[in-house]
Design an enzyme around this catalytic site. Structure first.
Site, mmCIF file in Angstrom:
data_model
loop_
_atom_site.group_PDB
_atom_site.id
_atom_site.type_symbol
_atom_site.label_atom_id
_atom_site.label_comp_id
_atom_site.label_asym_id
_atom_site.label_seq_id
_atom_site.Cartn_x
_atom_site.Cartn_y
_atom_site.Cartn_z
ATOM 1 N N GLU A 107 36.469 42.712 29.377
ATOM 2 C CA GLU A 107 35.630 41.751 29.863
ATOM 3 C C GLU A 107 34.106 42.078 29.105
ATOM 4 O O GLU A 107 33.733 41.223 28.610
ATOM 5 C CB GLU A 107 35.426 41.568 31.275
ATOM 6 C CG GLU A 107 36.556 40.865 31.950
ATOM 7 C CD GLU A 107 37.751 41.668 32.407
ATOM 8 O OE1 GLU A 107 37.786 42.934 32.078
ATOM 9 O OE2 GLU A 107 38.739 41.174 33.084
ATOM 10 N N GLY A 134 41.889 40.011 34.470
ATOM 11 C CA GLY A 134 42.499 39.757 35.644
ATOM 12 C C GLY A 134 43.855 40.078 35.975
ATOM 13 O O GLY A 134 44.540 40.178 36.992
ATOM 14 N N ALA A 159 42.675 36.410 33.133
ATOM 15 C CA ALA A 159 42.340 35.144 33.551
ATOM 16 C C ALA A 159 42.311 34.109 32.215
ATOM 17 O O ALA A 159 42.463 34.679 31.009
ATOM 18 C CB ALA A 159 40.818 35.183 33.982
ATOM 19 N N GLU A 177 43.629 43.367 37.563
ATOM 20 C CA GLU A 177 43.026 43.239 38.855
ATOM 21 C C GLU A 177 43.866 42.675 39.856
ATOM 22 O O GLU A 177 44.021 43.059 41.096
ATOM 23 C CB GLU A 177 41.745 42.268 38.721
ATOM 24 C CG GLU A 177 40.623 42.952 38.005
ATOM 25 C CD GLU A 177 39.672 41.822 37.728
ATOM 26 O OE1 GLU A 177 39.644 40.886 37.020
ATOM 27 O OE2 GLU A 177 38.218 42.371 38.024
#
Ligand code: NAD
Length: 699
Positions: A125, A102, A61, A105
């Site tokens: 994270e 991300g 992200a 993911e």
């Protein structure tokens, strides 16, 4: 374009293209969604491959979006992952380089994954005080098992794709490609081979359990234990993965979401994110453009093989850069090299270094007694005695022998860099490289910018600092630079606390409970109390108005210089580092109180912490206003990597911001009323006063 779209026969290839690491910011998400729609709408397309341009599949992200609405703007990462899952045509992720957060993911939302050997796979994270918030805690355990997934999520560390592919029964990777070069062809042909297979496999449909059930998770929590005392995220990661084993998939996702939102709001996560950005910001110098051409540094020379010179040399050897070490006497060289070898051997005996690597590193080291031998070095770092006379002689010699364009650096901690520069005909080539002791261990490097230091010299040493794995922060020229100038005020207040009634162990305990790696007195014992003694003697001449507690001089007068003399603020047993309370020091402190007519009072931990940390903050505000530091976060980085300030508090400046600068100023005014704490010092620095009055923060 943030994603490229190409047809390879009946396979659509979507390439994430958002340098440097294809972060999933808003525009990239939109581009990916559009490309997916295009592939689905094209009847000729039978399968879809998603890959990343450049060195990485996807770094995750876009963290800059975290505190903004952009992170939620549709399509958000969740929407995108669901769209991939619901694709009626098989989607294959072709993964190389790094796949993080991300990015992983996203790949777990694809139907299949093909990875290149060597790919670094991580859910990092937790290092920002968070957990993977787009299904990572629910999907990863389903493909590599609960234990392997939990280890990755709780540590945040990267694991090589081939190690994950070797986990029995794993379904993270359906194929492993020998290299990034062969990856795309293999992914395209794999996509063709599964184009007609139905139903499409979904990670969410896989079962998730651990044979020991909840007992395993209790064990995992116990294992984390005290290491997570000040950090809530790791235990919450355990909760989220446990939810994956107990709840239906969508309920587990909702649990993950709720925990993520809670963690985002914690001061610990704010602190860790602040430091993450602060570290990146520190490498940028406002008036030195990022594309400034750097000077090549292929060979380094170091003058002085003492405590610092040897440690500094190891940094370059570790990075594969040849080093020449110069001393005036052969014995000093032998001593210096022997110490370096001993340091390396200690790493070998701890299993941290292979003995053949030790030999490779030392093979890059040459020693000499003659300045003329150094002529061809690209960078020379001086680490001789802290004496202007000695240093000026060294720099005159260097000026004579070094090739034009060589960078001349000094490791001085207190001398005026501009005065050193004036000893040479090339002040533009001179820069301060202030390493911290032990120089082969401490991550901080203060890069001291002289009045005439050339921009490309700065750009070169900033780039070089990354190669030797240091975090560099630029400081202007002043006494003590950023870190030591602040620590002097911190230690001064620690001394006043002794006068007023504290014991050294009480002060250290309060600061260590606050999170400092070491309290001020244990730190002084490690660094050597004679260093501060010398500074105070100098101050008595330079700044006669500057007041100090007499206790430190009294302890030095007893010959108690710290660990190296077996006694300092504490007593030490030979060969051990345990600090034991000293009756002699207690008596010396008592005598100082009596001589000053002070009746000791009880002082609580909160006052100790605030006196010491706000002393750092007030001096830092002066440093910022004078332009010695570029930005408040640089100061936080200095304290994190140079002085053991706790990461979960984000550094002294963020601590002040979180307290509220208005409260900080009011607290300082209270301290100013204390006749023993140096009232003059507690006048809030003008910048601090202005920010507080305007309701603003440092950051
Ligand atoms: P040190 O006494 O351990 O080492 C100095 C070395 O320089 C000695 O080996 C000495 O033989 C050699 N030397 C002296 N004059 C020389 C000359 N003219 N030519 C060649 N070699 C010469 O000192 P140190 O602790 O390594 O400190 C070196 C420098 O680093 C100082 O400027 C000091 O302020 C700075 N520094 C020290 C620390 C620390 O914690 N020790 C931290 C940061 C910076």
């Amino acid at each position: 374009m943030h994603a490229d779209y190409q047809l390879h026969g009946d396979v659509a290839l979507i390439t994430l293209n958002n340098p440097p690491v294809n972060g999933l910011g808003y525009e990239t998400r939109v581009a990916l969604m559009d490309a997916l729609s295009q592939a689905l709408a094209d009847a000729a397309v039978q399968a879809i491959v998603i890959t990343g341009a450049g060195k990485a599949f996807c770094g995750g992200a876009d963290i800059r979006e975290f505190d903004t609405q952009a992170a939620f703007q549709e399509p958000n990462l969740h929407t995108l992952i669901v769209a991939l899952e619901q694709s009626t045509k098989p989607v294959v992720a072709a993964i190389h380089g790094t796949v993080m957060g991300g990015g992983l993911e996203l790949a777990l939302g694809c139907h299949y994954r093909v990875a290149a050997t060597g790919t670094q796979v991580a859910l990092p994270e937790v290092k920002l005080g968070l957990l993977p918030g787009a299904g990572g805690t629910q999907r990863l355990p389903r493909v590599i098992g609960v234990e392997a997934a939990l280890n990755m999520i709780v540590s945040g560390e990267a694991v090589a794709a081939e190690r994950l592919a070797a986990i029995p029964g794993q379904s993270l990777f359906q194929r492993l490609s020998a290299s990034a070069d062969t990856l795309l062809d293999e992914a395209l042909s794999f996509a063709r081979s599964v184009a007609a297979v139905r139903p499409l496999p979904l990670v969410r449909a896989l079962p998730c359990s651990h044979p020991q059930g909840d007992a395993y998770f209790q064990f995992a929590r116990n294992m984390l234990g005290p290491s997570t005392k000040n950090l809530p995220a790791p235990l919450q990661c355990v909760d989220a993965v446990q939810a994956a084993t107990r709840q239906a998939f969508d309920a587990g996702l909702a649990t993950e979401q709720a925990i993520f939102a809670r963690l985002m709001a914690t001061p610990q996560s704010r602190a860790l994110r602040h430091l993450f950005f602060g570290e990146r910001a520190a490498s940028k110098i406002p008036d030195v453009p990022p594309n400034t051409a750097v000077r090549p540094v292929a060979a380094v020379a170091i003058i002085g093989a003492g405590t610092m010179g040897g440690g500094i040399a190891m940094n370059f050897l570790n990075a594969g850069i040849p080093v020449q070490l110069l001393e005036l006497q052969p014995e000093a060289l032998e001593r210096g090299v022997a110490t370096m070898r001993r340091n390396y051997e200690a790493q070998v005996s701890k299993g941290k270094l292979k003995s053949e690597v030790l030999e490779q590193r030392l093979a890059l080291l040459r020693t000499t007694l003659r300045y003329d031998d150094l002529a061809q070095a690209d960078l020379v770092i001086e680490a001789v005695f802290e004496d202007m006379g000695v240093k000026s002689q060294v720099f005159q010699e260097l000026d004579r022998v070094m090739k034009p364009g060589a960078i001349l650096a000094s490791n001085t901690s207190t001398l005026d860099l501009n005065q050193i520069a004036a000893c040479t005909q090339r002040p533009q080539d001179l820069v301060g490289l202030h390493f911290f002791s032990p120089a082969n261990v401490m991550k901080l490097l203060e890069v001291v910018r002289g009045a005439k230091t050339a921009p490309d010299v700065l750009a070169t040493v900033m780039a070089l600092s990354k190669k030797i794995r240091k975090t560099a922060v630029v400081s202007g020229v002043c006494d003590g630079f950023i870190g030591n100038r602040m620590v002097e005020q911190y230690l001064r207040q620690a001394g006043f606390l002794l006068d007023e009634g504290c014991s050294p162990q009480q002060v250290d305990k309060a600061m260590e409970a606050f999170g400092m790696a070491m309290g001020p007195f244990r730190m002084s014992d490690l660094a050597g109390n004679d260093i501060g003694w010398a500074i105070r003697k100098r101050r008595a001449v330079e700044r006669p108005g500057m007041r100090y507690s007499p206790t430190a001089d009294a302890v030095c007068a007893l010959g108690r210089f710290g660990q190296k003399t077996g006694a300092g603020w504490y007593d030490y047993v030979a060969g051990k580092r345990d600090a034991m309370p000293s009756a002699a020091v207690a008596a010396a402190i008592d005598a100082c109180r009596n001589a000053q007519g002070i009746t000791p009072r009880k002082i609580d931990a909160q006052e100790i912490v605030q006196r010491l940390v706000l002393a750092l903050v007030n001096e830092a505000a002066h440093i910022l206003e004078e332009g010695i530091a570029t930005r408040a976060s640089d100061i936080d980085i200095v304290y994190l990597y140079g002085y053991g300030f706790p990461a979960f508090r984000g550094g002294p400046m963020l601590y002040a911001d979180e307290l509220g600068l208005f409260t900080v100023v009011q607290t300082m005014q209270r301290f100013a009323a204390n006749p023993h704490a140096d009232s003059g010092f507690w006048k809030p620095a003008p910048l601090l006063a202005r920010l507080a009055a305007a309701g603003k923060t440092f950051n």
